[in-house]
Design a protein around this motif. Structure first.
Motif, PDB file in Angstrom:
ATOM      1  N   ALA A 148      99.808  50.107  48.351  1.00  0.00           N
ATOM      2  CA  ALA A 148      99.007  50.161  49.579  1.00  0.00           C
ATOM      3  C   ALA A 148      98.887  48.783  50.213  1.00  0.00           C
ATOM      4  CB  ALA A 148      97.617  50.718  49.266  1.00  0.00           C
ATOM      5  N   GLU A 149      98.705  47.763  49.390  1.00  0.00           N
ATOM      6  CA  GLU A 149      98.578  46.400  49.897  1.00  0.00           C
ATOM      7  C   GLU A 149      99.892  45.915  50.510  1.00  0.00           C
ATOM      8  OE1 GLU A 149      96.050  42.659  48.386  1.00  0.00           O
ATOM      9  OE2 GLU A 149      97.608  43.300  46.996  1.00  0.00           O
ATOM     10  N   HIS A 150     100.995  46.214  49.834  1.00  0.00           N
ATOM     11  CA  HIS A 150     102.316  45.815  50.332  1.00  0.00           C
ATOM     12  C   HIS A 150     102.599  46.456  51.695  1.00  0.00           C
ATOM     13  CE1 HIS A 150     106.607  45.011  50.476  1.00  0.00           C
ATOM     14  NE2 HIS A 150     106.833  46.307  50.594  1.00  0.00           N
ATOM     15  N   LYS A 151     102.313  47.748  51.824  1.00  0.00           N
ATOM     16  CA  LYS A 151     102.567  48.450  53.084  1.00  0.00           C
ATOM     17  C   LYS A 151     101.617  47.977  54.185  1.00  0.00           C
ATOM     18  CE  LYS A 151     105.974  51.128  51.901  1.00  0.00           C
ATOM     19  NZ  LYS A 151     107.285  51.120  52.589  1.00  0.00           N
ATOM     20  N   LEU A 152     100.394  47.628  53.812  1.00  0.00           N
ATOM     21  CA  LEU A 152      99.439  47.121  54.800  1.00  0.00           C
ATOM     22  C   LEU A 152      99.905  45.788  55.368  1.00  0.00           C
ATOM     23  CD1 LEU A 152      96.662  47.571  56.179  1.00  0.00           C
ATOM     24  CD2 LEU A 152      95.652  46.228  54.311  1.00  0.00           C
ATOM     25  N   GLU A 153     100.423  44.911  54.513  1.00  0.00           N
ATOM     26  CA  GLU A 153     100.944  43.624  54.969  1.00  0.00           C
ATOM     27  C   GLU A 153     102.143  43.835  55.896  1.00  0.00           C
ATOM     28  OE1 GLU A 153      99.618  40.744  54.605  1.00  0.00           O
ATOM     29  OE2 GLU A 153      98.056  41.268  53.152  1.00  0.00           O
ATOM     30  N   ALA A 154     103.014  44.776  55.539  1.00  0.00           N
ATOM     31  CA  ALA A 154     104.193  45.064  56.355  1.00  0.00           C
ATOM     32  C   ALA A 154     103.778  45.643  57.704  1.00  0.00           C
ATOM     33  CB  ALA A 154     105.118  46.035  55.620  1.00  0.00           C
ATOM     34  N   TRP A 155     102.753  46.506  57.691  1.00  0.00           N
ATOM     35  CA  TRP A 155     102.247  47.073  58.945  1.00  0.00           C
ATOM     36  C   TRP A 155     101.684  45.979  59.839  1.00  0.00           C
ATOM     37  CZ3 TRP A 155      96.987  46.830  60.372  1.00  0.00           C
ATOM     38  CH2 TRP A 155      96.683  47.454  61.594  1.00  0.00           C
ATOM     39  N   TYR A 156     100.890  45.096  59.276  1.00  0.00           N
ATOM     40  CA  TYR A 156     100.244  44.040  60.065  1.00  0.00           C
ATOM     41  C   TYR A 156     101.290  43.125  60.705  1.00  0.00           C
ATOM     42  CZ  TYR A 156      96.699  40.526  61.246  1.00  0.00           C
ATOM     43  OH  TYR A 156      95.865  39.662  61.913  1.00  0.00           O
ATOM     44  N   LYS A 157     102.333  42.832  59.965  1.00  0.00           N
ATOM     45  CA  LYS A 157     103.413  41.991  60.481  1.00  0.00           C
ATOM     46  C   LYS A 157     104.136  42.700  61.621  1.00  0.00           C
ATOM     47  CE  LYS A 157     107.632  39.587  59.013  1.00  0.00           C
ATOM     48  NZ  LYS A 157     108.551  39.308  57.858  1.00  0.00           N
ATOM     49  N   GLU A 158     104.407  43.987  61.443  1.00  0.00           N
ATOM     50  CA  GLU A 158     105.093  44.781  62.468  1.00  0.00           C
ATOM     51  C   GLU A 158     104.212  44.949  63.696  1.00  0.00           C
ATOM     52  OE1 GLU A 158     108.164  47.094  64.173  1.00  0.00           O
ATOM     53  OE2 GLU A 158     108.203  45.936  62.303  1.00  0.00           O
ATOM     54  N   LYS A 159     102.940  45.212  63.473  1.00  0.00           N
ATOM     55  CA  LYS A 159     102.009  45.506  64.567  1.00  0.00           C
ATOM     56  C   LYS A 159     101.843  44.299  65.488  1.00  0.00           C
ATOM     57  CE  LYS A 159      99.153  48.696  66.177  1.00  0.00           C
ATOM     58  NZ  LYS A 159      99.606  50.037  66.568  1.00  0.00           N
ATOM     59  N   GLY A 197      92.383  58.568  68.964  1.00  0.00           N
ATOM     60  CA  GLY A 197      92.709  57.557  67.971  1.00  0.00           C
ATOM     61  C   GLY A 197      94.172  57.587  67.595  1.00  0.00           C
ATOM     62  N   GLN A 198      94.542  56.772  66.618  1.00  0.00           N
ATOM     63  CA  GLN A 198      95.927  56.703  66.172  1.00  0.00           C
ATOM     64  C   GLN A 198      96.302  57.989  65.444  1.00  0.00           C
ATOM     65  OE1 GLN A 198      97.522  53.015  64.584  1.00  0.00           O
ATOM     66  NE2 GLN A 198      95.651  51.946  65.147  1.00  0.00           N
ATOM     67  N   VAL A 199      97.481  58.483  65.722  1.00  0.00           N
ATOM     68  CA  VAL A 199      97.895  59.823  65.332  1.00  0.00           C
ATOM     69  C   VAL A 199      97.902  60.051  63.827  1.00  0.00           C
ATOM     70  CG1 VAL A 199     100.367  59.281  65.279  1.00  0.00           C
ATOM     71  CG2 VAL A 199      99.620  61.617  65.796  1.00  0.00           C
ATOM     72  N   ILE A 200      98.102  59.029  63.028  1.00  0.00           N
ATOM     73  CA  ILE A 200      98.293  59.210  61.582  1.00  0.00           C
ATOM     74  C   ILE A 200      97.085  59.811  60.869  1.00  0.00           C
ATOM     75  CG2 ILE A 200      99.936  57.318  61.437  1.00  0.00           C
ATOM     76  CD1 ILE A 200      97.628  55.681  60.108  1.00  0.00           C
ATOM     77  N   TYR A 201      95.900  59.687  61.459  1.00  0.00           N
ATOM     78  CA  TYR A 201      94.696  60.061  60.725  1.00  0.00           C
ATOM     79  C   TYR A 201      94.555  61.568  60.517  1.00  0.00           C
ATOM     80  CZ  TYR A 201      93.352  55.198  61.094  1.00  0.00           C
ATOM     81  OH  TYR A 201      93.329  53.815  60.989  1.00  0.00           O
ATOM     82  N   ASP A 202      95.137  62.388  61.383  1.00  0.00           N
ATOM     83  CA  ASP A 202      95.004  63.828  61.194  1.00  0.00           C
ATOM     84  C   ASP A 202      95.783  64.320  59.980  1.00  0.00           C
ATOM     85  OD1 ASP A 202      93.100  64.860  62.880  1.00  0.00           O
ATOM     86  OD2 ASP A 202      94.470  65.271  64.525  1.00  0.00           O
ATOM     87  N   LYS A 231     107.656  53.129  63.420  1.00  0.00           N
ATOM     88  CA  LYS A 231     107.750  52.325  62.200  1.00  0.00           C
ATOM     89  C   LYS A 231     106.374  51.832  61.760  1.00  0.00           C
ATOM     90  CE  LYS A 231     110.037  48.297  60.143  1.00  0.00           C
ATOM     91  NZ  LYS A 231     111.000  47.177  60.371  1.00  0.00           N
ATOM     92  N   SER A 232     105.590  51.311  62.712  1.00  0.00           N
ATOM     93  CA  SER A 232     104.275  50.779  62.345  1.00  0.00           C
ATOM     94  C   SER A 232     103.318  51.897  61.935  1.00  0.00           C
ATOM     95  CB  SER A 232     103.676  49.967  63.498  1.00  0.00           C
ATOM     96  OG  SER A 232     103.444  50.776  64.636  1.00  0.00           O
ATOM     97  N   GLU A 233     103.409  53.049  62.600  1.00  0.00           N
ATOM     98  CA  GLU A 233     102.561  54.187  62.222  1.00  0.00           C
ATOM     99  C   GLU A 233     102.876  54.644  60.801  1.00  0.00           C
ATOM    100  OE1 GLU A 233     102.018  56.104  66.725  1.00  0.00           O
ATOM    101  OE2 GLU A 233     103.537  56.878  65.345  1.00  0.00           O
ATOM    102  N   GLN A 234     104.166  54.700  60.467  1.00  0.00           N
ATOM    103  CA  GLN A 234     104.570  55.124  59.130  1.00  0.00           C
ATOM    104  C   GLN A 234     104.073  54.144  58.065  1.00  0.00           C
ATOM    105  OE1 GLN A 234     106.035  57.962  58.263  1.00  0.00           O
ATOM    106  NE2 GLN A 234     106.206  57.456  56.086  1.00  0.00           N
ATOM    107  N   LEU A 235     104.153  52.854  58.358  1.00  0.00           N
ATOM    108  CA  LEU A 235     103.700  51.841  57.399  1.00  0.00           C
ATOM    109  C   LEU A 235     102.203  51.952  57.130  1.00  0.00           C
ATOM    110  CD1 LEU A 235     105.753  48.753  58.657  1.00  0.00           C
ATOM    111  CD2 LEU A 235     106.003  49.895  56.431  1.00  0.00           C
TER     112      LEU A 235
END
Length: 290
Positions: A148-159, A197-202, A231-235
């Motif tokens: 979870a931490e690894h993907k969060l860092e990747a998301w933040y970088k992409e975002k 909101g962002q689509v991923i939450y549903d 890509k960022s939504e998936q991360l």
């Protein structure tokens, strides 16, 4: 007139051979329903009238179908809801920072909590059933937190490289119990928590509500075939779904063991879910390159 209590907030009342559902008012949903209708999404149930305390809905007798079929129908409607209500907006840097910091803190706090819990349990000569169950699976909890931490860092970088993002109308509590199929219509009910909101939450909420009841990888693939995450939504989705539940041993041994089993099942099933989806997604990308 006959009344049947479903739970403390909902009653079924029979009046002149007709059934109505009386639901306690929590939030005025007129604005939400008008918005959905304006977007061409009409798979919700409007109340016929209201009183000071209740919203009064027509009673829909559900058609009995297999759980898996009902789940597929719900996913079709969920993707339709998101397609019809998608809008684009400039990224709010402050909001992005808050999402990153809140989830980073959550991951760190959970890791610290599990380390301390493990240290405490390992000092005991005899473990309780729930403690033994957790210790048998604790390494998977740490792996989940690291993932979870690894993907969060990747998301933040992409975002930080993006300028715009998608938002949709979210139901925010999607589950099979909030979806009705009758001979007349198919409707998603209970929109009290709905918001933009962002689509991923549903799908994230759907997964957490139903992971023990359904085979999720096929349902997620079905959803992605209709509404594919960026890509960022998936991360971010992968990061949030990987975060394990918090376990607290403050009840009886039976309840503690049940709660621990649910948490262990979540971690293990989610690991398989992410592994299978990423494997199939990678194989699909490799085939496109051939």
């Amino acid at each position: 007139m006959k009344t049947k209590q479903i739970h403390h907030k909902t009653k079924i009342i029979c009046n002149n051979d007709k059934k109505y559902v009386y639901k306690s008012k929590v939030k005025n949903k007129d604005k939400i329903f008008k918005y959905l209708k304006s977007k061409g999404f009409e798979n919700y149930l409007e109340y016929e009238r209201e009183t000071e305390k209740y919203e009064i809905y027509p009673f829909l007798k559900e058609v009995e179908i297999p759980l898996e079929d009902k789940a597929q129908e719900l996913i079709y409607l969920l993707s339709l809801l998101h397609i019809k209500t998608t809008t684009y907006q400039e990224i709010d840097i402050t909001e992005t920072q808050e999402i990153y910091e809140n989830n980073q803190n959550k991951i760190q706090e959970l890791r610290k909590m599990y380390y301390e819990l493990q240290d405490s349990i390992e000092t005991k000569i005899f473990m309780s059933p729930e403690e033994q169950l957790l210790m048998n699976n604790i390494s998977n909890f740490y792996k989940a937190l690291n993932y979870a931490e690894h993907k969060l860092e990747a998301w933040y970088k992409e975002k930080k490289q993006e300028k715009t993002e998608r938002t949709t109308q979210l139901h925010n509590n999607i589950s099979l119990k909030h979806f009705l199929i009758s001979t007349e219509k198919k409707v998603i009910i209970d929109w009290e928590q709905s918001s933009k909101g962002q689509v991923i939450y549903d799908f994230l909420n759907f997964y957490k509500n139903e992971f023990n009841n359904l085979e999720m990888i096929s349902l997620f693939k079905l959803y992605q075939s209709k509404y594919m995450y960026t890509k960022s939504e998936q991360l971010l989705f992968e990061s949030l779904i990987a975060i394990p539940p918090k376990i607290e041993f403050n009840n009886t041994h039976i309840i503690n063991t049940i709660n621990t089993r649910i948490a262990v099942n979540y971690v293990n099933k989610t690991s398989v879910f992410l592994s299978e989806y990423n494997k199939e997604n990678q194989e699909s990308n490799e085939q496109k390159l051939e």
